[in-house]
Write a protein that holds these residues in place. Structure first.
Motif, PDB file in Angstrom:
ATOM      1  N   ALA A   9      25.563  75.326  46.117  1.00  0.00           N
ATOM      2  CA  ALA A   9      27.010  75.128  46.060  1.00  0.00           C
ATOM      3  C   ALA A   9      27.682  76.474  46.266  1.00  0.00           C
ATOM      4  CB  ALA A   9      27.394  74.535  44.713  1.00  0.00           C
ATOM      5  N   GLY A  34      32.449  74.323  44.502  1.00  0.00           N
ATOM      6  CA  GLY A  34      31.014  74.083  44.383  1.00  0.00           C
ATOM      7  C   GLY A  34      30.491  74.434  43.004  1.00  0.00           C
ATOM      8  N   SER A  35      30.985  75.542  42.465  1.00  0.00           N
ATOM      9  CA  SER A  35      30.594  75.933  41.110  1.00  0.00           C
ATOM     10  C   SER A  35      31.098  74.929  40.085  1.00  0.00           C
ATOM     11  CB  SER A  35      31.142  77.319  40.775  1.00  0.00           C
ATOM     12  OG  SER A  35      30.593  78.284  41.635  1.00  0.00           O
ATOM     13  N   THR A  39      28.839  71.853  40.300  1.00  0.00           N
ATOM     14  CA  THR A  39      27.548  72.148  39.690  1.00  0.00           C
ATOM     15  C   THR A  39      27.657  72.156  38.170  1.00  0.00           C
ATOM     16  OG1 THR A  39      26.930  73.494  41.600  1.00  0.00           O
ATOM     17  CG2 THR A  39      25.675  73.837  39.585  1.00  0.00           C
TER      18      THR A  39
END
Length: 80
Positions: free
Chosen positions: A53, A58-59, A62
């Motif tokens: 990610a 993306g973080s 996740t």
């Protein structure tokens, strides 16, 4: 600045996971703790699956996935 962004990311991920799993959050400090631990768990799970990610979104994804898994595991332990 990175530390503040890390705390904000943890709070958001914990809040989202709390809403997904229980229908509400856990308060600011609880959300941060769940989000931070979830981000570590999510990072481990994503790397084990070969996923990556990038960026803030993306973080956040996740960390949220990891926090949901964490809350699910906690609910399994509580039932026992």
């Amino acid at each position: 600045m990175n530390f503040i962004a890390f705390l904000i990311l943890g709070a958001l991920a914990g809040w989202i996971a709390g809403n997904i799993m229980k229908g509400r959050g856990f308060g600011l400090l609880g959300n941060i703790v769940v989000g931070i631990v979830g981000s570590m768990l999510g990072g481990f799970l994503f790397s084990a699956l070969g996923l990556k990610a990038f960026g803030f979104v993306g973080s956040l994804i996740t960390a949220t996935v990891g926090a949901v898994v964490l809350l699910y595991l906690i609910s399994l332990v509580k039932r026992s």
